[in-house]
Design an enzyme around this catalytic site. Sequence first.
Site, short mmCIF file in Angstrom:
data_model
loop_
_atom_site.label_atom_id
_atom_site.label_comp_id
_atom_site.label_asym_id
_atom_site.label_seq_id
_atom_site.Cartn_x
_atom_site.Cartn_y
_atom_site.Cartn_z
N TYR A 146 34.73 36.67 44.09
CA TYR A 146 35.04 37.68 45.10
C TYR A 146 36.45 38.18 44.84
O TYR A 146 37.37 37.37 44.65
CB TYR A 146 34.94 37.06 46.49
CG TYR A 146 35.28 37.99 47.62
CD1 TYR A 146 34.36 38.96 48.04
CD2 TYR A 146 36.49 37.92 48.29
CE1 TYR A 146 34.65 39.82 49.08
CE2 TYR A 146 36.80 38.76 49.34
CZ TYR A 146 35.88 39.72 49.73
OH TYR A 146 36.18 40.57 50.76
N ASP A 241 42.35 36.73 38.96
CA ASP A 241 42.53 36.92 40.40
C ASP A 241 43.07 35.60 40.95
O ASP A 241 42.33 34.63 41.13
CB ASP A 241 41.19 37.28 41.05
CG ASP A 241 41.32 37.52 42.54
OD1 ASP A 241 42.26 36.97 43.15
OD2 ASP A 241 40.47 38.22 43.10
N LYS A 269 47.79 35.87 49.86
CA LYS A 269 47.78 34.64 50.66
C LYS A 269 49.13 33.91 50.65
O LYS A 269 50.01 34.28 51.40
CB LYS A 269 46.62 33.75 50.21
CG LYS A 269 45.26 34.50 50.37
CD LYS A 269 44.09 33.61 50.42
CE LYS A 269 42.76 34.35 50.30
NZ LYS A 269 42.21 34.84 51.55
N1 HOZ Z 1 36.90 36.52 52.63
C1 HOZ Z 1 38.08 35.80 52.95
C2 HOZ Z 1 37.91 34.36 52.61
N2 HOZ Z 1 37.57 34.09 51.28
C3 HOZ Z 1 38.54 36.02 54.37
C4 HOZ Z 1 37.61 35.62 55.43
C5 HOZ Z 1 38.15 35.95 56.83
O1 HOZ Z 1 39.34 36.17 57.02
O2 HOZ Z 1 37.36 36.00 57.74
#
Ligand code: HOZ
Length: 427
Positions: A146, A241, A269
């Site tokens: 992702y 990434d 992050k």
């Molecule tokens: N997709 C992110 C975690 N891998 C963020 C999820 C979120 O903040 O709800």
Amino acid sequence: MSYTTTLSDQYYHKAVTLMPGGVNSPVRACTNVNATPLCIAKGQGSHIVDLDGNDYIDFVLSWGPMILGHNEAHVHQALLEQLALGTSFGAPTPLEVALAERMIACVPGLERVRMVNSGTEATMSCLRLARAATKRSKLIKLIGCYHGHADPFLAKAGSGLATLAIPGTPGVPDAVVQDTLLAPYNDLPAVADLFAQYGSSIACILVEPVACNMGLVLPDPTYLAGLQRLAKEAGALLLFDEVITGFRLALGGAQEYFGITPDLATFGKIIGGGLPVGAFGGRKDLMDLIAPEGPVYQAGTLSGNPLAMAAGLATITELQNRDYQALAHKTAAFAKELHNILAQKGVPIQIPTIASMFGIFFCENTIRNFSDVQKADPALFATFYKQMRSQGIYLAPSPYETAMVSFAHTEEDMAKTLDAAAKVRFA
Ligand code: HOZ
């Protein structure tokens, strides 16, 4: 503890009348585990407290940023000091220079860096740069990885798309994802086949060096070096990434941990210390193509935001005094115990771990790629998630996310979590 979530539920029911699904990011809605989200009031160290006053040991850590724990004293102080000076100027500040300098000192392949506001923004800008530098349009993306929610990455992606079983998404034109070539994670021959077929039009391979958005999937020992070799042979670039792995696997992220230096990398992050931030960077000759130095346009009003820079700088400064190996040992010992406890209950279980992260897969098979992940039992995961939460253990509500441990987690936290796991009933 008495576990009622009346106020969280009230807020959620109001939120669904105001926001899609009542949330601002899909996974946190908890729909796939048949639960409602907790509304969080505050956090301190390794703990968060919901509106109803329930206290939880937090293994989500805002999905990665809070490696020092919540409301860490140095970060708190840095934010207070900057708050008194102003929150946004849309102009250079000393803080962004200090954070850039610190990141470049820590990360092996980082010669130049550009700050942005999220991991998505970082990765989409980095792809634009890779395409401009190579004058090619295609990218190789690994299934289950992702890279945020920009259009070219929404093909067989992990995180919320995997959680909600959305393979692609309406609104992304076919033409955009036609340039996204897919290969299974940990499968070098599949990547070699793509290069054989499309070699001269592939700009880059984009990879999470440790896949953290399909649960936790570790790279085979030769995988990252193999990707680097294949990219180099074809005149393509290797993009890491590192939005999750950056400053988490080690100060120098996956690049330091595995000794592989990509051409470009993205961050987010941890480098924002809990405030919205992202960054991308790498080889100077490539980064010099970014405007105003070069012709590749990329911009942002809040980029280099002083509050985010202050929190990020304080976090990295503090991380330079911390013992990553000790945290990794603590996490590995915990993961081993958790595995033993769950295996003794007769459920199939895999708990992969690396540095301060672990995954939870209710399956027999070892996990090497997304199709392995999909063999895990979602009902067992939901049972585990809900019973852990009602005992004060806060995990990500999806097997397609990764559990995080912070420097603030104590031996007592880990022991309490194992006690809670021992009390879970699957029958
Ligand atoms: N997709 C992110 C975690 N891998 C963020 C999820 C979120 O903040 O709800």
